[in-house]
Design a protein around this motif. Structure first.
Motif, PDB file in Angstrom:
ATOM      1  N   LEU A  44       0.902  -1.266   0.140  1.00 42.34           N
ATOM      2  CA  LEU A  44       0.116  -0.014  -0.005  1.00 42.34           C
ATOM      3  C   LEU A  44       0.764   1.304  -0.052  1.00 42.34           C
ATOM      4  O   LEU A  44       1.867   1.278   0.280  1.00 42.34           O
ATOM      5  CB  LEU A  44      -0.847   0.150   1.386  1.00 42.34           C
ATOM      6  N   PRO A  45       0.340   2.432  -0.677  1.00 41.10           N
ATOM      7  CA  PRO A  45       1.006   3.727  -0.356  1.00 41.10           C
ATOM      8  C   PRO A  45       0.984   4.074   0.784  1.00 41.10           C
ATOM      9  O   PRO A  45       0.083   3.737   1.687  1.00 41.10           O
ATOM     10  CB  PRO A  45       0.404   4.517  -1.742  1.00 41.10           C
ATOM     11  N   SER A  46       1.618   5.227   1.188  1.00 45.75           N
ATOM     12  CA  SER A  46       1.873   5.923   2.484  1.00 45.75           C
ATOM     13  C   SER A  46       0.492   6.624   2.811  1.00 45.75           C
ATOM     14  O   SER A  46      -0.044   6.629   3.956  1.00 45.75           O
ATOM     15  CB  SER A  46       3.011   6.799   2.747  1.00 45.75           C
ATOM     16  N   ASN A  47      -0.327   6.907   1.891  1.00 44.90           N
ATOM     17  CA  ASN A  47      -1.649   7.807   1.974  1.00 44.90           C
ATOM     18  C   ASN A  47      -2.897   6.696   2.050  1.00 44.90           C
ATOM     19  O   ASN A  47      -3.862   6.979   1.735  1.00 44.90           O
ATOM     20  CB  ASN A  47      -1.887   8.761   1.083  1.00 44.90           C
ATOM     21  N   ALA A  48      -2.608   5.398   1.878  1.00 43.64           N
ATOM     22  CA  ALA A  48      -3.681   4.386   1.809  1.00 43.64           C
ATOM     23  C   ALA A  48      -4.718   4.546   2.828  1.00 43.64           C
ATOM     24  O   ALA A  48      -5.990   4.509   2.514  1.00 43.64           O
ATOM     25  CB  ALA A  48      -3.224   2.971   1.780  1.00 43.64           C
ATOM     26  N   GLY A  49      -4.082   4.962   4.253  1.00 41.82           N
ATOM     27  CA  GLY A  49      -5.094   4.971   5.170  1.00 41.82           C
ATOM     28  C   GLY A  49      -6.179   6.354   5.092  1.00 41.82           C
ATOM     29  O   GLY A  49      -7.348   6.310   5.329  1.00 41.82           O
ATOM     30  N   VAL A  50      -5.680   7.258   4.189  1.00 35.07           N
ATOM     31  CA  VAL A  50      -6.443   8.464   3.924  1.00 35.07           C
ATOM     32  C   VAL A  50      -7.362   8.141   2.826  1.00 35.07           C
ATOM     33  O   VAL A  50      -8.650   8.468   2.804  1.00 35.07           O
ATOM     34  CB  VAL A  50      -5.461   9.604   3.650  1.00 35.07           C
ATOM     35  N   LEU A  51      -6.998   7.411   1.647  1.00 33.94           N
ATOM     36  CA  LEU A  51      -7.737   7.060   0.399  1.00 33.94           C
ATOM     37  C   LEU A  51      -8.690   5.995   0.922  1.00 33.94           C
ATOM     38  O   LEU A  51      -9.833   6.157   0.225  1.00 33.94           O
ATOM     39  CB  LEU A  51      -6.965   6.827  -0.501  1.00 33.94           C
ATOM     40  N   GLY A  52      -8.340   5.116   1.784  1.00 36.44           N
ATOM     41  CA  GLY A  52      -9.234   3.709   1.769  1.00 36.44           C
ATOM     42  C   GLY A  52      -8.822   2.871   0.992  1.00 36.44           C
ATOM     43  O   GLY A  52      -8.585   3.192  -0.152  1.00 36.44           O
ATOM     44  N   TYR A  53      -9.045   1.427   1.189  1.00 42.31           N
ATOM     45  CA  TYR A  53      -8.699   0.502  -0.029  1.00 42.31           C
ATOM     46  C   TYR A  53      -9.391  -0.978   0.532  1.00 42.31           C
ATOM     47  O   TYR A  53     -10.312  -0.993   1.737  1.00 42.31           O
ATOM     48  CB  TYR A  53      -7.222   0.187   0.348  1.00 42.31           C
ATOM     49  N   ASP A  54      -9.386  -1.872  -0.435  1.00 43.93           N
ATOM     50  CA  ASP A  54      -9.848  -3.112  -0.421  1.00 43.93           C
ATOM     51  C   ASP A  54      -8.938  -4.391  -0.197  1.00 43.93           C
ATOM     52  O   ASP A  54      -8.023  -4.054  -0.966  1.00 43.93           O
ATOM     53  CB  ASP A  54     -10.847  -3.611  -1.312  1.00 43.93           C
ATOM     54  N   VAL A  55      -9.146  -5.022   0.672  1.00 41.35           N
ATOM     55  CA  VAL A  55      -8.195  -6.239   0.662  1.00 41.35           C
ATOM     56  C   VAL A  55      -9.003  -7.432  -0.008  1.00 41.35           C
ATOM     57  O   VAL A  55      -9.914  -7.700   0.255  1.00 41.35           O
ATOM     58  CB  VAL A  55      -8.034  -6.869   2.117  1.00 41.35           C
ATOM     59  N   VAL A  56      -8.308  -8.067  -1.210  1.00 44.09           N
ATOM     60  CA  VAL A  56      -8.980  -8.899  -1.963  1.00 44.09           C
ATOM     61  C   VAL A  56      -8.007 -10.364  -2.192  1.00 44.09           C
ATOM     62  O   VAL A  56      -6.967 -10.336  -1.802  1.00 44.09           O
ATOM     63  CB  VAL A  56      -9.183  -8.391  -3.545  1.00 44.09           C
ATOM     64  N   ASN A  57      -8.740 -11.524  -2.429  1.00 45.19           N
ATOM     65  CA  ASN A  57      -7.898 -12.709  -2.486  1.00 45.19           C
ATOM     66  C   ASN A  57      -7.414 -12.583  -3.961  1.00 45.19           C
ATOM     67  O   ASN A  57      -7.540 -11.843  -4.634  1.00 45.19           O
ATOM     68  CB  ASN A  57      -8.709 -13.886  -2.043  1.00 45.19           C
ATOM     69  N   SER A  58      -6.913 -13.849  -4.203  1.00 44.63           N
ATOM     70  CA  SER A  58      -6.139 -14.215  -5.503  1.00 44.63           C
ATOM     71  C   SER A  58      -7.290 -14.164  -6.654  1.00 44.63           C
ATOM     72  O   SER A  58      -6.927 -13.748  -7.951  1.00 44.63           O
ATOM     73  CB  SER A  58      -5.513 -15.563  -5.516  1.00 44.63           C
TER      74      SER A  58
END
Length: 211
Positions: A44-58
């Protein structure tokens, strides 16, 4: 017996191997940058916490979603929105209970009309009772004022006890006038709401009949 033992061992080994493979499944991150471009990455980039993100499987299936970080203003807005939603839900629940009570107390429309009539009769009885009390108090006041006038005509001071009685009766008269006016207003407001109550009742009955 020996063949069954070997088979059991093989099944156990296969189960453990499958579990190890599943637990070792690689997870990736799905996120958008500040320009809105979509990315899949192993880190993840350093600003991922600000932007938000999803954790996905393969297979790209969502495992967990991390919401974007909120500013203090956004947190306050979210708090206020949650409060409003809670209030709205409470009001809906209160209305649901009142609707249930209305239907339970009035199985038919005729019952409701009789209930409304009884409510007005109750108000009328209360108003009449207050009016009778007022008439009695006003007679008492007239008598007390007459006695006070006699003292004044005789050029004698009005006794303190008599003055206190006059003040007390006048206070009671004011209170009864206020109560009379309150009951008259409530009666008028109640009667004015009968039409809307009847329409609401018919809507509730129609929902039940069409269910």
């Amino acid at each position: 017996m020996r063949t069954r033992g070997v088979s059991s061992i093989l099944i156990l080994a296969a189960t453990l191997a499958f579990g190890a493979t599943a637990s070792a499944e690689t997870l990736r991150y799905k996120w958008r940058d500040a320009e809105g471009n979509l990315h899949y990455s192993d880190s993840l980039p350093s600003n991922a916490g600000v932007l938000g993100y999803d954790v996905v499987n393969s297979q790209g299936i969502l495992v967990k979603r991390i919401a974007p970080a909120m500013s203090p203003e956004q947190r306050q807005a979210a708090k206020e929105q949650a409060k409003l939603e809670t209030q709205r839900q409470n009001e809906l629940e209160q209305q649901r209970r009142e609707d249930q009570q209305l239907l339970a107390a009035n199985p038919t429309e005729a019952d409701l009309l009789n209930t409304q009539k009884d409510q007005l009769l109750t108000f009328d009885g209360q108003i009449k009772s207050v009016s009778i009390t007022l008439e009695s108090l006003e007679r008492s006041l007239t008598d007390l004022l007459g006695r006070a006038a006699e003292h004044e005509s005789a050029a004698t001071a009005v006794p303190k006890k008599l003055r206190d009685q006059i003040a007390e009766v006048r206070s009671d008269i004011d209170s009864q006038h206020a109560e009379h006016d309150r009951l008259v207003r409530e009666r008028a407001a109640t009667e004015a709401g009968f039409g809307a109550q009847l329409d609401h009742y018919r809507t509730l009955r129609e929902r039940i009949d069409n269910h």
